[in-house]
Each structure stands twice: as C-alpha cells, then as structure tokens.
Design an enzyme around this catalytic site. Structure first.
Site, PDB file in Angstrom:
ATOM      1  N   GLY A  24      -1.155  -0.878  -1.791  1.00 59.72           N
ATOM      2  CA  GLY A  24      -0.306  -0.482  -2.914  1.00 59.72           C
ATOM      3  C   GLY A  24       0.357   0.842  -2.590  1.00 59.72           C
ATOM      4  O   GLY A  24       0.541   1.201  -1.424  1.00 59.72           O
ATOM      5  N   THR A  25       0.681   1.590  -3.625  1.00 53.76           N
ATOM      6  CA  THR A  25       1.387   2.868  -3.440  1.00 53.76           C
ATOM      7  C   THR A  25       0.616   3.817  -2.535  1.00 53.76           C
ATOM      8  O   THR A  25       1.171   4.386  -1.588  1.00 53.76           O
ATOM      9  CB  THR A  25       1.564   3.574  -4.807  1.00 53.76           C
ATOM     10  OG1 THR A  25       2.001   2.625  -5.755  1.00 53.76           O
ATOM     11  CG2 THR A  25       2.560   4.711  -4.704  1.00 53.76           C
ATOM     12  N   THR A  28      -0.024   2.379   1.181  1.00 54.52           N
ATOM     13  CA  THR A  28       1.221   2.431   1.967  1.00 54.52           C
ATOM     14  C   THR A  28       1.491   3.852   2.441  1.00 54.52           C
ATOM     15  O   THR A  28       1.870   4.084   3.598  1.00 54.52           O
ATOM     16  CB  THR A  28       2.399   1.948   1.105  1.00 54.52           C
ATOM     17  OG1 THR A  28       2.123   0.626   0.656  1.00 54.52           O
ATOM     18  CG2 THR A  28       3.701   1.966   1.896  1.00 54.52           C
ATOM     19  N   ALA A  55      -6.301  -4.744   4.878  1.00 57.74           N
ATOM     20  CA  ALA A  55      -6.622  -5.902   4.045  1.00 57.74           C
ATOM     21  C   ALA A  55      -5.781  -5.890   2.788  1.00 57.74           C
ATOM     22  O   ALA A  55      -5.667  -4.861   2.115  1.00 57.74           O
ATOM     23  CB  ALA A  55      -8.108  -5.886   3.688  1.00 57.74           C
ATOM     24  N   GLY A 198       7.870   5.728 -15.267  1.00 64.21           N
ATOM     25  CA  GLY A 198       6.834   5.448 -14.264  1.00 64.21           C
ATOM     26  C   GLY A 198       5.568   6.267 -14.428  1.00 64.21           C
ATOM     27  O   GLY A 198       4.695   6.268 -13.541  1.00 64.21           O
ATOM     28  N   GLU A 201       1.640   2.730 -16.750  1.00 67.11           N
ATOM     29  CA  GLU A 201       1.712   1.399 -16.160  1.00 67.11           C
ATOM     30  C   GLU A 201       2.085   0.375 -17.212  1.00 67.11           C
ATOM     31  O   GLU A 201       2.097   0.670 -18.402  1.00 67.11           O
ATOM     32  CB  GLU A 201       0.368   1.054 -15.520  1.00 67.11           C
ATOM     33  CG  GLU A 201      -0.019   2.084 -14.485  1.00 67.11           C
ATOM     34  CD  GLU A 201      -1.300   1.747 -13.763  1.00 67.11           C
ATOM     35  OE1 GLU A 201      -1.663   0.552 -13.745  1.00 67.11           O
ATOM     36  OE2 GLU A 201      -1.925   2.665 -13.206  1.00 67.11           O
ATOM     37  N   ASP A 212      -9.845   6.061 -17.999  1.00 65.85           N
ATOM     38  CA  ASP A 212      -9.577   6.713 -16.703  1.00 65.85           C
ATOM     39  C   ASP A 212     -10.175   8.124 -16.718  1.00 65.85           C
ATOM     40  O   ASP A 212     -10.898   8.521 -15.806  1.00 65.85           O
ATOM     41  CB  ASP A 212      -8.054   6.753 -16.508  1.00 65.85           C
ATOM     42  CG  ASP A 212      -7.634   7.544 -15.295  1.00 65.85           C
ATOM     43  OD1 ASP A 212      -7.437   8.775 -15.424  1.00 65.85           O
ATOM     44  OD2 ASP A 212      -7.507   6.957 -14.214  1.00 65.85           O
ATOM     45  N   LYS A 216     -13.517   9.880 -14.586  1.00 69.12           N
ATOM     46  CA  LYS A 216     -13.456  11.159 -13.875  1.00 69.12           C
ATOM     47  C   LYS A 216     -14.460  12.156 -14.447  1.00 69.12           C
ATOM     48  O   LYS A 216     -15.095  12.911 -13.712  1.00 69.12           O
ATOM     49  CB  LYS A 216     -12.033  11.720 -13.943  1.00 69.12           C
ATOM     50  CG  LYS A 216     -11.042  10.852 -13.162  1.00 69.12           C
ATOM     51  CD  LYS A 216      -9.605  11.125 -13.557  1.00 69.12           C
ATOM     52  CE  LYS A 216      -8.647  10.239 -12.770  1.00 69.12           C
ATOM     53  NZ  LYS A 216      -7.245  10.382 -13.218  1.00 69.12           N
TER      54      LYS A 216
END
EC number: 1.1.1.3
Lengths: 444, 444
Positions: A24-25, A28, A55, A198, A201, A212, A216
């Site tokens: 993904g981001t 990559t 993978a 952006g 999501e 999230d 954390k």
C-alpha cells in the site's frame, strides 16, 4: 526480562535480505526509498540490503515500479525463506498479520511493523516469540509515524520514571476538530472535508471512534509503565458526537477540544500504584502546548520524574512519515543482523494494576438547559454534592425558554461524575443535557 | 563503520559495576537515583547495578549522602579496576576528561558522558577508541539534557535523510532573551536576573558567547549528516551585544530574537552537497514553533525528507533532566554488558565538506541611522545591489537628526552581506549601524 541472544552476526559486508509484506502507501514508499538510497543504507548498516520478496493480496494488479519477480501472494512461504533475514509488515488488520508475523518470528526473522492494532492486541505474544527466537521486534511506526516516541520511551527514558503520557495521536480527528475550531462548521461537514482532502479514509470509523488512538494509547502505556497493556484495557470514546456548539462552548472557556490519549500512573494515599489509559475528546486550555497542534499533526507530551516535561511533535501519519519510522527500525534491526546482538525486548516487569475507567479521576464540563423555576440551581448543585463532587465554576444564563447552566467540576472519580449526569438527566427540571465533555491539562 | 564486538555479555543476573567521575549537580543526582530506584534499574537491565567508586577532585570535602568508602581522587586508577564495567563522566572541561575517558575506553569500559565540549572537540578520537575496544560510548546528556535528540538522530532517523536541524539548545541565553522580550529590559539587567535565579553561572561566558551551543551544534551536525564535525567547524556568535532596542525592532517585524544553532545540508546546482553549522542570535517569526520556547526551555526542530518536520521540546539543562539522559544511556550500556553486543558506533561515512561561514546563505535585518541628505537611500540601496543582494523590505522613518532605515534582505551569501555592511559603515552618509541581526525561519 530478555532471553539473551546467541546472534553472532552475519559479518561486516554480508547481505541483509528483506521481505516486505503489503504494498500500500507505506510499503510502496519503503520499497522506493530502499532502492533510491541503497548506498546510504549499505553504509549505515555495514552491509547491503536487498529486498528479496514482496507479498501482496492481488498478484494480478499492475505495479509499474516493482520488479515482477519479487511479487508473491504467499506471505507464509516468503517469511520462511532462507534468503530472508528481516520482515517488514505493513499490511494492516489484526488476524492475518498476526499469523504471518508469528510465522516470521518463529522462523528466526527480525520483524519491523507499523501495525498499531496488531501490537496493541497481541504485543505480548509477539514479544515472547521474538524473545524465544532471539530476534528483534520493532514498532516505532505503529505510534505517531515519524515522531520518535516508542524509541524515547524504550530507550532514552529507560532510566527515568514516567508519570504521564498525553497525546494527540490521530491525524484524522485532529484535522476535523481543528477545522471545526477554525471555521465554526459542524462535524459532518468537516468529516466530508477531511475525506475529500485524504485525511480520512472511506470508512473512517477506526479513526473517528477513537480505536486507532486507543491502540496507540495501549502501546504507549505499556512502554511508559513497564506493564502489559492491550487495546481492551483502554477506555475509548471518539469525536462523532462533538457539535459546533461544543466547540463554541470550549472557546468561551478559553479552551479548544482535542481527542486525547491519556496514560497515567496514579499513587494512592497508601502508596499503591495503578495505571490508566483512556481516549476521549477533551477540553484543553489554549495555553497548553497540545492546544497548538494544528491540522493533521500529532504531538505526544510526556512527564517524567527526572526529565520533567517533554513534548514531541510532527507528522503522525502519511506514507512518507510512516516509511521514515519503518526504515529507522530497519536500519537498527539490520545492524544487529550484520554485527550481532539484538535490542532488549519488552520490559513489562512492573505489572501494575490497570484501573477500571470508573476509578479514574477526571473533570467534567457540563452544559445543561434547565427549567427556569425556583430552586433549580440549588437542586442541581445538590446532585453534585450528593455524589461528592465539588464545583470549580458555574455560569447561569437566563432566557425565555429556561436557563442555561454551564458547570466545570473539580476532579472527581469518573464513576461519581457519570452517576451525577445520570441523575441530572432523570431530573425533570433538567430539560436537556447539551453536552458533557471532560477537561484535561488544567494543571499545566 | 563499526568494529563488530565480541562482547558475549556477562549473563542475566550478573552485576554491572559503575564508576561515577564527578560529583557536582548531575553526578549527585545520578548517584541518588541509582540508589533510590535500584530495583527498577535491576529489573530493566537484567542484573543489579552497583556504584563501586566515585572520583572527585577534593576528597576532603564533606559529602553527607555518599558512602565514604566509594570516594577517591584517583580517577585513572578507578576506571581501570576489574570491578568497573561502565564509567559515567560528569566532570566537565576538556583535557582532563579526555584523558580519563580514553583510559576507560582503552581499558574496555563502556562510557556514558554528559560532556558536550569533550564530545565536540574529541568525538572522533573517543569514538575510535570505543570501536577498538568494542564498547559503547553514549552522550545523549551532552545535548539538550533530557530531550532525546541524540537517540532520535542516531536511531529513529537512521533510515531517513536529514536536511536541517535548528535548535534552541542553551537555557541560559534563552532565559535572558525571553526575559528581555517580555520585560523590555536590557541585556545586563536580565543577565543579572538569570544569575540570581541560577540560570546563569558565575562565569557565564561559555553560555552567553555561544560556545556551549556551538559544541552542541557540532554534535548534532555530525549525527544528522553522517560526517565528523568539531566545535572548531562551527561559526559562533553569542548574545552579549543584543540590546533592548534590537528586541524592540524584532517586535516591530513581528519577530522575536533567539540564539539558534543551525545545521544545514545544502545542495549546489551541480548536485554537490555540503553542510554548515553555525550559532548566532537571529530574528525568528513569532509564528515559528521555536519562537514559542520560553524561559530556560530548549527545543530542537528537525527537517527530514521522509519524516517531514519534527520538533522536540523540554528541559535542556539542570541536574535532574541531565541525570535522566545519563541514566537512559546507562540502562542501554548496562543491558549490553549483561546481554552482550554493543550499539553501532558513530556513522561518519558521508564525509561531506563543511562550508566556510562566508559561503553560507543567510538573511540580514539591518538598522541604520543615516544622514538626511538627498540620495542617501539610493546610495545605500546601490551598496546592496553592488554586492548582488536584493532587498525584501525597506522602511524609512525621518527625524530631526536624520533618518532611520530598517532593511530586511533576501537570502544572500554571508560574505556578500558582511562586505555590504563594511561598505555601509565606511559611507559617511551612514551615521551609525544600529544593529545587524540575521533572520531565520522565514520559510516555515
């Protein structure tokens, strides 16, 4: 503590084979930087780094900048290959990554992950597997992306006693709340704006409902207090019920509203220690350093006995900042693979009890619409005092439809505050409870 | 890069013997905390820590809280003892600590130091000695005390490319400048106040003339750019010439004045890289995060390619914050002593050229008192253009005794700016150059 390692190191100049799970981001970006800066990495590590496999879930998807020979959809086989020394997990999710990461650790591969949900849910099991194999398990990227906070807690503050960690650790919710604060717009409108830009999501639930941040918080609390803390131990409340009126009320109180992850050590009168970890939106005074954190930035504020107050601030999300943290961990793990040794595992010796949220001391800001009849204020005040709560400020504004009462309490047990609000709701002189928001940071 | 270590570790549960050199504010605090929190240290390290000797300069001075059997004035013998594994250097100064620390490293002892001047002057030699012996040399406490910045640069950002490090790294000068900014008082008055309150030492030269900050800049630049940088490579200008009028002029420009340590990587049009490190007082816009650093706090602002902007903030000085950093390093070094291995040594492979200060691009704020005659403004403007400098803003205020010209330049080479000021001073229409202060942070 840590099983000593017998890792003697492959030797200076030897190759480190890397498998990347997920493209993904972040994946990559990691792949791109490993290729682009390969010479720097080799010089910093003491041996060349080679990505030997990547993978993905969908092999058929075109990936223009990736050597097709590297691509596989069989992560389990990849992590067991002899030419793999180190595995980077940037897939996301919990169950599948857990199984693949455990496979990698058991196969004696070091692991670098950005997966907060995985570490918050299964950190103990993964840590034990890493210890058994004598390999590294690093997760700086799981909390606040590029802002070093896992490292400082594990390492720089290892000789100190941490008392409190308070963070803005989710960029989506900080963007939304900051936008609501600057524009006066309502939540749905700013959520749409965040999605358009952006910062949110397509399915923003994990961010806006606080999950999230709670993952954390679990990781931060575990590191800060040398105790095992999972996401299930963290009280979690998101921002989806915050209104433009709440933001305006905060402004009148010279505050702003932030989604805060708070991890705290409390000591009883009899000297016994316990810890708490919680996520909720809170009013915070504008003079507090955390109040200055704008847009999608993150910040973590730490109080330690000898160090005093520390704050770390930066980009808490995004492909590049997360890749930066992953690659910092990669260099450390790769250095150990080449030169020998491993970093210490998790320190969880303190094993402090984790407070039930009802036992946490918090402070409320309560906005009530009451019937304008004789004795209402006394009645409301008595509800607080019956629950042992004293009031810091009270403001009453009359109108044709009754009166508005804005109350700021002193610190009290969460349970007492919850009971009070329940009783107020049941009181027929209380026409509406407009909002109940906790307040943090008043003692800075 | 790093000599691999053959340190197999003493083994879980084995004792780590510590020698403390120096019993000033920091040494006393370190000793106190090691005693008070001995159980925590043992659990975090995996073996007990025992202070086996403390070296002081004056054995006869009474030290009520220290076991007299530990005290010696023979540091050289102490660091060579078999029961010493790790040496903490908190003496200060350069020549004597250098000799003792080299002795310790050559004797195979790990070293933790808080000594910025020593590391800035002799870091390469010490690092080589540590590499030869395969032991750790840690110095988090040398820069910004409790604020983790050495660790993040060495570790968390090891996979990134750092472009700029800008810091307020001296508490004395920040206290003085902040006090001048809030009160309008002059430098001597606020220096006296700082001394009274303990923020300045009896001889404040090292702090106020920027040498302390320059040592830290050398260390930060070396870590950021993987290049050896010593204090001698750092341009250094302190705050003793800053006046109340300078502060007022800054305010009119919506700026404040801070003593900044700036470390920067610059890339030429032809792609060649160089670095610079410099310390000087500078105007900084009030909206810049560094402008919000008050009193004696410190902050370090880092820009890296993938991570973006990071800021670290906290107590940069003081016995407790420095002890916190020393003890974090102690835990790391002690863990290696028990479990085996060592941290990577200095990474200095990049070996980038260090720019002469004249070749650094800066920006000036210049305040002139000029004779009120025809053509003075044109004359002054031409002096700038003759040196290739373009002007960003010019403000002229007339009066009975001439005119005041306040000029902000665009970025230009320091050499060109210096030449310009020299020519202005020689111009008889320029009655006085009231101040010349550089400006930073305008592109935030």
């Amino acid at each position: 503590m840590t099983a000593a390692t017998n890792n003697p190191g492959k030797g200076e100049g030897q190759k480190v084979g890397v498998a990347i799970l997920g493209l993904g981001t972040v994946g990559t970006e990691v792949l791109r930087l490993l290729n682009e800066k390969s010479e720097d990495f080799e010089r910093r590590i003491g041996g060349p780094v080679e990505v030997v496999g990547v993978a993905v879930s969908d092999k058929s998807k075109p990936r223009p900048n990736v050597n097709p020979d590297l691509i596989t959809d069989d992560a389990f086989s990849l992590v067991q290959r002899d030419d793999v020394d180190l595995v980077i997990e940037v897939i996301g999710g919990i169950d599948y990554p857990r199984r693949v990461v455990l496979e990698a650790l058991r196969a004696g591969k070091s692991v670098v992950t950005a997966n907060k949900a995985l570490v918050a849910a299964h950190g103990a099991e993964l840590s034990d597997a890493a210890d058994s194999s004598g390999v590294d398990l690093f997760f700086e990227a799981a909390v606040a992306a590029a802002i070093p906070v896992v490292g400082p807690l594990r390492r720089s503050l290892a000789g100190d006693t941490v008392n409190k960690v308070v963070g803005i650790v989710n960029g989506t919710t900080n963007f939304i709340l900051d936008a609501m604060d600057s524009t006066g717009a309502d939540y749905q409108e700013m959520l749409a704006e965040a999605t358009r830009l952006g910062y949110a999501e397509a399915d923003p639930t994990s961010d806006v409902e606080g999950h999230d941040a709670a993952s954390k918080a679990a990781i931060l609390a575990g590191l800060a207090f040398h105790t095992r803390v999972t996401a299930a131990d963290v009280y979690c409340e998101g921002i989806s019920k915050i209104t433009a009126e709440d933001i305006a009320a905060a402004k009148s109180a010279d505050c702003t509203i932030k989604l805060l992850a708070t991890c705290e050590r409390v000591v009883d009168e009899d000297g016994s220690e316990a810890i708490s970890a919680r996520v909720y939106p809170a009013l915070i005074p504008r003079r507090h350093p955390l109040a200055t954190v704008r847009e999608s930035f993150n910040a973590v504020f730490i109080e330690a006995e000898a160090a005093g107050r520390l704050m770390f601030y930066g980009n808490g999300a995004g492909g590049n900042p997360t890749a930066s943290a992953v690659l910092g961990d990669l260099v450390a793990a790769a250095r150990n693979i080449v030169h020998g040794g491993r970093a210490p595992g998790d320190s969880t010796y303190a094993n402090l009890p984790i407070l039930d949220f009802g036992q946490v001391r918090t402070r409320y800001h309560i906005d009530l619409h009451v019937d304008d009849r004789v004795g209402v204020l006394a009645d409301v005040a008595r509800t607080f005092s019956d629950n042992g709560i004293s009031l810091r400020t009270v403001r009453q504004e009359g109108s044709d439809e009754g009166a508005r009462l804005v109350i700021v309490t002193h610190q009290a047990l969460e349970k007492e505050l919850e009971d009070t609000v329940e009783q107020l709701r049941a009181n027929d002189a209380v026409l509406a409870v407009n909002n109940v928001i906790r307040i943090e940071g008043m003692d800075v």
